[in-house]
Design a protein around this motif. Sequence first.
Motif, PDB file in Angstrom:
ATOM      1  N   THR A  75       0.825  -1.213   0.000  1.00  0.00           N
ATOM      2  CA  THR A  75       0.000   0.000   0.000  1.00  0.00           C
ATOM      3  C   THR A  75       0.860   1.264   0.000  1.00  0.00           C
ATOM      4  O   THR A  75       0.365   2.333  -0.286  1.00  0.00           O
ATOM      5  N   HIS A 248       9.497   2.488   9.417  1.00  0.00           N
ATOM      6  CA  HIS A 248       8.738   2.275  10.656  1.00  0.00           C
ATOM      7  C   HIS A 248       9.246   3.160  11.796  1.00  0.00           C
ATOM      8  O   HIS A 248       9.324   2.750  12.941  1.00  0.00           O
ATOM      9  N   GLY A 318      -4.258   7.737   8.514  1.00  0.00           N
ATOM     10  CA  GLY A 318      -3.601   6.413   8.524  1.00  0.00           C
ATOM     11  C   GLY A 318      -4.114   5.560   9.671  1.00  0.00           C
ATOM     12  O   GLY A 318      -3.807   5.829  10.841  1.00  0.00           O
ATOM     13  N   LYS A 322      -0.325   0.674  14.873  1.00  0.00           N
ATOM     14  CA  LYS A 322       0.271   1.461  15.953  1.00  0.00           C
ATOM     15  C   LYS A 322      -0.747   2.343  16.656  1.00  0.00           C
ATOM     16  O   LYS A 322      -0.706   2.507  17.868  1.00  0.00           O
ATOM     17  N   CYS A 341      -8.786   8.468   8.111  1.00  0.00           N
ATOM     18  CA  CYS A 341      -8.792   8.098   6.686  1.00  0.00           C
ATOM     19  C   CYS A 341      -7.655   7.122   6.418  1.00  0.00           C
ATOM     20  O   CYS A 341      -6.613   7.160   7.080  1.00  0.00           O
ATOM     21  N   ASP A 342      -7.899   6.232   5.479  1.00  0.00           N
ATOM     22  CA  ASP A 342      -6.873   5.250   5.128  1.00  0.00           C
ATOM     23  C   ASP A 342      -7.096   4.787   3.687  1.00  0.00           C
ATOM     24  O   ASP A 342      -8.238   4.626   3.251  1.00  0.00           O
ATOM     25  N   THR A 343      -6.003   4.534   2.988  1.00  0.00           N
ATOM     26  CA  THR A 343      -6.081   4.132   1.570  1.00  0.00           C
ATOM     27  C   THR A 343      -6.304   2.631   1.394  1.00  0.00           C
ATOM     28  O   THR A 343      -6.464   2.179   0.268  1.00  0.00           O
ATOM     29  N   ALA A 377       0.126   7.666  10.865  1.00  0.00           N
ATOM     30  CA  ALA A 377       1.144   7.008  10.017  1.00  0.00           C
ATOM     31  C   ALA A 377       2.409   7.872   9.979  1.00  0.00           C
ATOM     32  O   ALA A 377       2.943   8.171   8.910  1.00  0.00           O
ATOM     33  N   GLU A 383       6.475  10.912   2.836  1.00  0.00           N
ATOM     34  CA  GLU A 383       5.580  10.612   1.709  1.00  0.00           C
ATOM     35  C   GLU A 383       4.272  11.394   1.837  1.00  0.00           C
ATOM     36  O   GLU A 383       3.759  11.955   0.861  1.00  0.00           O
TER      37      GLU A 383
HETATM   38  P1  TYD Z   1       2.016   1.037   8.539  1.00  0.00           P
HETATM   39  O1  TYD Z   1       3.044   2.050   8.244  1.00  0.00           O
HETATM   40  O2  TYD Z   1       2.238  -0.308   8.040  1.00  0.00           O
HETATM   41  O3  TYD Z   1       1.826   1.026  10.076  1.00  0.00           O
HETATM   42  P2  TYD Z   1       1.395  -0.170  11.053  1.00  0.00           P
HETATM   43  O4  TYD Z   1       2.448  -1.213  10.933  1.00  0.00           O
HETATM   44  O5  TYD Z   1       1.380   0.525  12.374  1.00  0.00           O
HETATM   45  O6  TYD Z   1       0.020  -0.625  10.628  1.00  0.00           O
HETATM   46  O7  TYD Z   1       0.585   1.487   8.012  1.00  0.00           O
HETATM   47  C1  TYD Z   1       0.348   2.643   7.320  1.00  0.00           C
HETATM   48  C2  TYD Z   1      -1.152   2.798   7.158  1.00  0.00           C
HETATM   49  O8  TYD Z   1      -1.404   4.100   6.677  1.00  0.00           O
HETATM   50  C3  TYD Z   1      -1.758   1.837   6.142  1.00  0.00           C
HETATM   51  O9  TYD Z   1      -3.017   1.387   6.606  1.00  0.00           O
HETATM   52  C4  TYD Z   1      -1.918   2.671   4.890  1.00  0.00           C
HETATM   53  C5  TYD Z   1      -2.105   4.052   5.445  1.00  0.00           C
HETATM   54  N1  TYD Z   1      -1.602   5.125   4.582  1.00  0.00           N
HETATM   55  C6  TYD Z   1      -2.511   6.031   4.071  1.00  0.00           C
HETATM   56  O10 TYD Z   1      -3.713   5.938   4.312  1.00  0.00           O
HETATM   57  N2  TYD Z   1      -2.023   7.035   3.266  1.00  0.00           N
HETATM   58  C7  TYD Z   1      -0.697   7.152   2.978  1.00  0.00           C
HETATM   59  O11 TYD Z   1      -0.307   8.086   2.236  1.00  0.00           O
HETATM   60  C8  TYD Z   1       0.220   6.211   3.527  1.00  0.00           C
HETATM   61  C9  TYD Z   1       1.681   6.315   3.248  1.00  0.00           C
HETATM   62  C10 TYD Z   1      -0.282   5.219   4.337  1.00  0.00           C
END
Ligand code: TYD
Length: 408
Positions: A75, A248, A318, A322, A341-343, A377, A383
Motif C-alpha cells: 500500500t 517504521h 492512517g 500502531k 482516513c486510510d487508503t 502514520a 511521503e
Molecule cells: P504502517 O506504516 O504499516 O503502520 P502499522 O504497521 O502501524 O500498521 O501502516 C500505514 C497505514 O497508513 C496503512 O493502513 C496505509 C495508510 N496510509 C494512508 O492511508 N495514506 C498514505 O499516504 C500512507 C503512506 C499510508
Amino acid sequence: MNNQVCRISGQSLTKSVDFGRQPLGNGFLLPQDYATEYFFPMVVGFSETSMMLQLIEQPAPEKMFHEHYAFYSSTSSYMAKHFAEFAQSVMGSGYLARIDPFVVELGCNDGIMLKNFFQAGIRHLGIEPSRNVAAVANTHGVRTLSEFFDEAVARNVVSQDGQADAFLAANVMCHIPDIQSVVKGIQALLKPTGVAVFEDPYLGDIIEKTSYDQIYDEHVFLFSAHSIKYLFGLHGMELIDVQAQKTHGGSMRYVLAHAGAYPVKKSVTELLAKEQALGLHLLSTFDKFRKNVERSRTDLLALLRGLKAQGKRIAGYGATSKSTTILNYCGIGPDLIDYICDTTPIKQGKFTPGMHIPVVPYETFTANPPDYAFLFAWNHAEEIMAKEKDFMAAGGKWIVHVPEVKVF
Ligand code: TYD
C-alpha cells in the motif's frame, strides 16, 4: 498465552509498562462484532539476562495472522522502493553463491520484496502464514508457502530445495513468540556461508522517541543489537553487521551468520557501545521509558481536549496498527477524533479496534478536511507531507506524538 518468564532466557520478566486492556492492533471491525471483540492485558516486561523487551501476554498467532489479515505491504510506494533497495543490497552483498543461489523470505506478505528476486531470475521461496496475502504473492509469480515457519518447516524446505544462501525477513521476526524455534530453523536452513538478514522496529528509536505505539499485540519483541546477539548466540550464530533504517520510524537491519563464518563488522561494536550508553541493557531505562509514556499520554489528551473545546475538527491520518495502542491507552474515541482516513480498501467502512472510530476512504479527507490531522502514520511522514501540500496550504495542521506531542 501468559508468559511471566522471558521467552529467550527462561528467567522471570520484570514488568515495565502496563498499557491496560488492548484489542488486536489490526482488528478493524464492524459494529455487529463489538460484542465479541477480543481484548488482552498488554504489559511489556524486560529480562536483564537476554536484554529483550517483550510482551508478557500475547494473543495466539492464529488470532492475528489469518486469511482476513488487513495488512498489505504494497500500500505504500515508499515501502515498495525500500524493499527493492533491500533486495538489491542482498544481491550485491557478496553473500549469495555465484551459481544458483537460493533465497528464503519469512513473512513475504504480498511478495513486495521477493518479486525483485523473482524478476532477477533468482531461486526463491516465500513463507507467509496469512493465506490471503500469500495468494497475492503467488499470483505475482512469487513462489510462496502458507505456513508458520519453524524448525520442521525449515527442514522440509532443505530436503526439497537445498540449503539457502540467505534468509530474509522484514517486520516479521519481532512478531514470533516461539522465536527460538525460528532461530533453530534459520540455523538448519542456511548453508555454512549463508546469512540471515532481517529488520524490525528498533528499540533504541522507541526509547529515544517515546514511540510506544510500536508496542502492540503483533510486536511480541522489541529488538536491540544486545538482545539479537544474545538470542542468536544461544544457537551458534553471530551478529556480523547492522544497518540503521528509516522505515517504521526507525528500524535496524541485522545480519547474522554461523559463528566464525565472517568477521564481525565495526558497525556491530559501534552499535553495542551506543546501546550501552543509552542503557538498553538495563532495567532502569524502562522505568524512565514508562514515565515518558505517561507524560506523552497526559500531553496528548490535554492537546486534543483543548482543541475540541475550541470547536476544532480533528481527524486521524492512517489507520495504523500502531494507532490502536495510542487510542486505547489514552482512551481516545469518536468524541475526540471524527474519523481516520486510510487508503487500504479492506479497512474502509470498518471501525478502529477498541475505540471504534470510523475508518473512511482517503477521499473523505480531501472532500471534508479537518482543522487538525493526527498523523498516525508518522512513519510515512515524508511521503504524506509531499502529498498533502493542499491541506497545509488551506491552513490544515498536523498533530504528532513523537518524539513529543506537538502541532505543526
Ligand atoms: P504502517 O506504516 O504499516 O503502520 P502499522 O504497521 O502501524 O500498521 O501502516 C500505514 C497505514 O497508513 C496503512 O493502513 C496505509 C495508510 N496510509 C494512508 O492511508 N495514506 C498514505 O499516504 C500512507 C503512506 C499510508
